[in-house]
Design a protein around this motif. Structure first.
Motif, PDB file in Angstrom:
ATOM      1  N   GLU A 111       0.845  -1.192   0.000  1.00  0.00           N
ATOM      2  CA  GLU A 111       0.000   0.000   0.000  1.00  0.00           C
ATOM      3  C   GLU A 111       0.880   1.242   0.000  1.00  0.00           C
ATOM      4  OE1 GLU A 111      -3.894   1.514   2.460  1.00  0.00           O
ATOM      5  OE2 GLU A 111      -2.147   0.874   3.636  1.00  0.00           O
ATOM      6  N   LEU A 112       0.506   2.246  -0.801  1.00  0.00           N
ATOM      7  CA  LEU A 112       1.188   3.536  -0.828  1.00  0.00           C
ATOM      8  C   LEU A 112       0.321   4.548  -0.100  1.00  0.00           C
ATOM      9  CD1 LEU A 112       2.340   1.982  -3.413  1.00  0.00           C
ATOM     10  CD2 LEU A 112       2.914   4.257  -4.263  1.00  0.00           C
ATOM     11  N   CYS A 113       0.936   5.239   0.860  1.00  0.00           N
ATOM     12  CA  CYS A 113       0.215   6.232   1.652  1.00  0.00           C
ATOM     13  C   CYS A 113       0.840   7.609   1.467  1.00  0.00           C
ATOM     14  CB  CYS A 113       0.239   5.868   3.128  1.00  0.00           C
ATOM     15  SG  CYS A 113      -0.558   4.298   3.513  1.00  0.00           S
ATOM     16  N   ASN A 114      -0.009   8.623   1.417  1.00  0.00           N
ATOM     17  CA  ASN A 114       0.468   9.994   1.372  1.00  0.00           C
ATOM     18  C   ASN A 114      -0.455  10.852   2.224  1.00  0.00           C
ATOM     19  OD1 ASN A 114       2.374  11.963   0.112  1.00  0.00           O
ATOM     20  ND2 ASN A 114       0.437  12.898  -0.510  1.00  0.00           N
ATOM     21  N   LEU A 156      -0.871  -2.294  -4.511  1.00  0.00           N
ATOM     22  CA  LEU A 156      -0.358  -3.285  -5.451  1.00  0.00           C
ATOM     23  C   LEU A 156      -0.958  -4.623  -5.046  1.00  0.00           C
ATOM     24  CD1 LEU A 156       3.228  -3.627  -6.835  1.00  0.00           C
ATOM     25  CD2 LEU A 156       2.057  -5.636  -5.978  1.00  0.00           C
ATOM     26  N   ARG A 157      -1.684  -5.245  -5.977  1.00  0.00           N
ATOM     27  CA  ARG A 157      -2.360  -6.505  -5.684  1.00  0.00           C
ATOM     28  C   ARG A 157      -1.914  -7.589  -6.658  1.00  0.00           C
ATOM     29  NH1 ARG A 157      -7.160  -6.284  -2.556  1.00  0.00           N
ATOM     30  NH2 ARG A 157      -7.604  -4.179  -1.778  1.00  0.00           N
ATOM     31  N   GLY A 158      -1.765  -8.794  -6.119  1.00  0.00           N
ATOM     32  CA  GLY A 158      -1.417  -9.939  -6.952  1.00  0.00           C
ATOM     33  C   GLY A 158      -0.178  -9.684  -7.790  1.00  0.00           C
ATOM     34  N   PRO A 159      -0.160 -10.186  -9.029  1.00  0.00           N
ATOM     35  CA  PRO A 159       1.036 -10.045  -9.877  1.00  0.00           C
ATOM     36  C   PRO A 159       1.098  -8.722 -10.630  1.00  0.00           C
ATOM     37  CG  PRO A 159      -0.574 -11.402 -10.990  1.00  0.00           C
ATOM     38  CD  PRO A 159      -1.166 -11.067  -9.643  1.00  0.00           C
ATOM     39  N   GLN A 160       0.772  -7.617  -9.974  1.00  0.00           N
ATOM     40  CA  GLN A 160       0.849  -6.314 -10.624  1.00  0.00           C
ATOM     41  C   GLN A 160       2.290  -5.802 -10.616  1.00  0.00           C
ATOM     42  OE1 GLN A 160      -2.271  -4.068  -8.407  1.00  0.00           O
ATOM     43  NE2 GLN A 160      -3.224  -3.774 -10.417  1.00  0.00           N
ATOM     44  N   ARG A 161       2.548  -4.818 -11.488  1.00  0.00           N
ATOM     45  CA  ARG A 161       3.863  -4.173 -11.583  1.00  0.00           C
ATOM     46  C   ARG A 161       3.721  -2.699 -11.217  1.00  0.00           C
ATOM     47  NH1 ARG A 161       4.791  -9.267 -11.963  1.00  0.00           N
ATOM     48  NH2 ARG A 161       6.273 -10.007 -13.517  1.00  0.00           N
ATOM     49  N   MET A 162       4.578  -2.235 -10.313  1.00  0.00           N
ATOM     50  CA  MET A 162       4.552  -0.836  -9.877  1.00  0.00           C
ATOM     51  C   MET A 162       5.944  -0.222 -10.018  1.00  0.00           C
ATOM     52  SD  MET A 162       3.769   0.752  -6.066  1.00  0.00           S
ATOM     53  CE  MET A 162       2.041   0.300  -6.059  1.00  0.00           C
ATOM     54  N   GLY A 194       4.524   6.832   2.797  1.00  0.00           N
ATOM     55  CA  GLY A 194       5.414   5.676   2.797  1.00  0.00           C
ATOM     56  C   GLY A 194       4.762   4.458   2.214  1.00  0.00           C
ATOM     57  N   LEU A 195       5.417   3.298   2.431  1.00  0.00           N
ATOM     58  CA  LEU A 195       4.971   2.017   1.898  1.00  0.00           C
ATOM     59  C   LEU A 195       4.619   1.097   3.064  1.00  0.00           C
ATOM     60  CD1 LEU A 195       7.865   1.545  -0.697  1.00  0.00           C
ATOM     61  CD2 LEU A 195       5.599   2.497  -1.150  1.00  0.00           C
ATOM     62  N   ARG A 196       3.562   0.342   2.899  1.00  0.00           N
ATOM     63  CA  ARG A 196       3.172  -0.625   3.915  1.00  0.00           C
ATOM     64  C   ARG A 196       3.006  -1.983   3.219  1.00  0.00           C
ATOM     65  NH1 ARG A 196      -0.370   0.219   8.586  1.00  0.00           N
ATOM     66  NH2 ARG A 196      -1.056   2.144   7.596  1.00  0.00           N
ATOM     67  N   ALA A 197       3.705  -3.005   3.728  1.00  0.00           N
ATOM     68  CA  ALA A 197       3.639  -4.343   3.132  1.00  0.00           C
ATOM     69  C   ALA A 197       2.611  -5.201   3.861  1.00  0.00           C
ATOM     70  CB  ALA A 197       5.006  -5.017   3.191  1.00  0.00           C
ATOM     71  N   PHE A 198       1.963  -6.093   3.107  1.00  0.00           N
ATOM     72  CA  PHE A 198       0.993  -7.022   3.672  1.00  0.00           C
ATOM     73  C   PHE A 198       1.428  -8.468   3.434  1.00  0.00           C
ATOM     74  CE2 PHE A 198      -1.198  -3.081   2.946  1.00  0.00           C
ATOM     75  CZ  PHE A 198      -1.904  -2.906   4.127  1.00  0.00           C
ATOM     76  N   THR A 199       2.715  -8.650   3.247  1.00  0.00           N
ATOM     77  CA  THR A 199       3.312  -9.974   3.151  1.00  0.00           C
ATOM     78  C   THR A 199       4.719  -9.899   3.707  1.00  0.00           C
ATOM     79  OG1 THR A 199       4.018 -11.770   1.662  1.00  0.00           O
ATOM     80  CG2 THR A 199       4.119  -9.525   0.793  1.00  0.00           C
ATOM     81  N   SER A 200       5.176 -10.987   4.310  1.00  0.00           N
ATOM     82  CA  SER A 200       6.552 -11.046   4.809  1.00  0.00           C
ATOM     83  C   SER A 200       7.475 -11.709   3.796  1.00  0.00           C
ATOM     84  CB  SER A 200       6.597 -11.831   6.129  1.00  0.00           C
ATOM     85  OG  SER A 200       6.112 -13.152   5.930  1.00  0.00           O
ATOM     86  N   ARG A 201       6.901 -12.246   2.740  1.00  0.00           N
ATOM     87  CA  ARG A 201       7.699 -12.938   1.723  1.00  0.00           C
ATOM     88  C   ARG A 201       8.123 -11.931   0.644  1.00  0.00           C
ATOM     89  NH1 ARG A 201       3.669 -17.806   0.538  1.00  0.00           N
ATOM     90  NH2 ARG A 201       4.930 -17.940  -1.377  1.00  0.00           N
TER      91      ARG A 201
END
Length: 536
Positions: A345-348, A356-362, A390-397
């Motif tokens: 997730e991108l936050c401002n 960014l979801r699934g196999p998307q490219r950012m 900032g950036l927030r991740a929803f996976t540790s992999r």
């Protein structure tokens, strides 16, 4: 002797060997004409070495380099001290000091000699900085306060002021942000005289008048830009493949005819032996016929052997004309990322602006020094002070490829390093996968510290893409810096087969376009924002 009145740089049987006896360049005969030339080739083929030979920094072992005019050279790494002034980087500090002394009333002849009639040196320097997009940079400013891109542009302006007839640039866009790159492009398009640039920057190479490639020890010069040269190569290779197919078919025909002839000769020999055994004719006559048959058979075999040999030689020549520039083609572990799974997730200003979801490219773009790499580091370390921007991740992999590649143990083999990322895979399987990353044979067992830059990059990339369990999110931070065109192609090929999410930080617009980016995010002093495309 290779000469031309239109040439500004001429190589005649140019050869350079290093002190240990190894060959750097061998028997190069070619010429560069006035205008702009893009010098290309894989890392390690000798591009920087060739530029140093033209500049006179290196002397050839044999052969000659002839230049028409003074040569200016800008290497990859600029070695200015941080406290050096812009005037010193421009190469005008002595003249500027002399001018200031004279204007202050000095009558010292040494000041007049140092100025050398360049009374307008200050105004010309300021104009040069303005033309290159840096009108706000003062001559007394410290080089250490400039960004890497600004420093490169100032050094380039210094070459313009020196009025060199031949200018050599070695990877001038490495580490430059988008703004600095476009300022450089604009400056180079207005350049007068002979400009030779060693580069992997496709956008820059497409601005050149001609393209010169170092490939397997040969220097080829083409009268057009990089895209034109690639089109020419594709046509040439298609023709070479057709010649190879024809030559291989010819070889098969000749081998078949030789086999048929040998069968006929064997049949005749059996008949002759049978007649000899049955004594159907006088012994003298049969012996004479046998001898004549053997001579005739020998000539026939020799004729067919010669034809087969000629056909095989032609087939080998045709095969040698075909390039073996392989790309990475590999079946990667499936990270099992559902199409709608939220990865990033991108936050401002405290609000979510994109996911960014699934196999998307950012893509994450922005000027050098704005904080893109710091933002990624905070994401990976979980050290964000706030979620304002900032950036927030929803996976540790998460797999991460940093700008500067380093390994904890440089003595570890490439195979062992990648095996550590995939401990459940059989060693033979990892070795086979490494081969598909263009690390074949002994290269997989060599120490990491002994690998070339491109090989080190592919080892690191393999360890990320082959990891078990597979990474769901891959982050690449300026991955094309210092990579040759072939390695960038390999990176694009490998990443295109990756089925997880991808976040790329880069200033390389051509590279980003090839990745089919879906989300464009820009970081500036105001925070994060979204763009529709990379073009600015």
């Amino acid at each position: 002797m290779f000469t031309s009145q239109q040439s500004s740089v001429v190589f005649n049987h140019l050869t350079l060997r290093w002190p240990d006896g190894s060959s750097a360049l061998t028997n190069i005969t070619a010429a560069f004409t006035p205008g702009t030339t893009g010098l290309i080739g894989a890392n390690g083929t000798g591009k920087s070495t060739l530029l140093k030979l033209i500049s006179g920094e290196l002397n050839p072992t044999s052969g000659t380099v002839e230049t028409t005019g003074q040569v200016g050279y800008l290497p990859q790494e600029l070695s200015w001290h941080l406290d050096a002034t812009v005037a010193e980087v421009l190469g005008i500090s002595t003249q500027l000091s002399a001018l200031q002394a004279i204007e202050a009333g000095s009558t010292n002849q040494a000041d007049y000699d140092a100025l050398d009639e360049q009374w307008d040196i200050q105004s010309r320097a300021e104009a040069a900085l303005g033309q290159i997009g840096l009108p706000e940079v003062s001559l007394d400013r410290a080089a250490g306060t400039l960004s890497g891109g600004e420093l490169m542009l100032v050094a380039l302006a210094g070459l313009q002021l020196a009025d060199y007839q031949i200018v050599l640039l070695d990877e001038p866009t490495n580490n430059l942000d988008t703004r600095a790159r476009h300022l450089l492009y604009d400056a180079l398009q207005q350049w007068k005289g002979t400009l030779i640039i060693a580069s992997h920057d496709l956008a820059l190479l497409d601005l050149m008048d001609q393209t010169a490639e170092l490939h397997h020890g040969e220097l080829r010069v083409f009268g057009g830009n990089y895209s034109g040269y690639q089109e020419y190569l594709e046509q040439e290779q298609a023709a070479a493949e057709q010649v190879l197919r024809t030559a291989q078919q010819k070889q098969k025909i000749e081998e078949k005819q030789r086999a048929e002839a040998q069968t006929k000769l064997a049949r005749r020999r059996r008949y002759a032996d049978k007649d000899f055994e049955n004594k159907r004719k006088p012994k003298v006559i049969m012996q004479q016929r046998k001898t004549e048959a053997q001579v005739s058979a020998g000539k026939l075999r020799g004729m067919h052997d010669e034809k087969v040999s000629e056909a095989a030689t032609a087939a080998q020549r045709a095969k040698d004309a075909i390039r073996d520039d392989r790309l990475i083609r590999i079946d990667l572990p499936d990270p099992m990322v559902p199409a709608n799974k939220r990865l990033l997730e991108l936050c401002n200003a405290g609000e979510s602006i994109a996911e960014l979801r699934g196999p998307q490219r950012m893509a994450l773009i922005g000027a050098n020094g704005v904080g893109k790499s710091r933002m990624i580091t905070e994401l990976l370390e979980g050290t964000q002070r706030s979620w304002g921007s900032g950036l927030r991740a929803f996976t540790s992999r998460i797999g991460y490829l940093p700008q500067r590649l380093s390994f904890e143990d440089e003595n570890e083999s490439a195979l062992d390093f990648v095996q550590g990322a995939a401990p459940e895979s059989a060693r033979q399987q990892v070795q086979a996968q490494l081969a598909r990353f263009l690390l074949r044979g002994t290269a997989a067992n060599r120490k990491l510290g002994d690998l070339s830059g491109g090989e080190r990059f592919r080892v690191k990339l393999a360890s990320l893409l082959l990891a078990e369990p597979a990474h769901q999110l891959l982050i690449l931070d300026e991955p094309t810096n210092n990579l040759d065109i072939q390695t960038v192609d390999a990176l694009v090929s490998a990443v295109s087969n990756y089925h997880g999410g991808l976040l790329v930080v880069s200033h390389d617009e051509r590279f980003l376009e090839r990745l089919d980016i879906e989300i464009w995010a820009e970081l500036d002093d105001e925070g994060l924002s979204l763009r529709r495309s990379v073009m600015m």
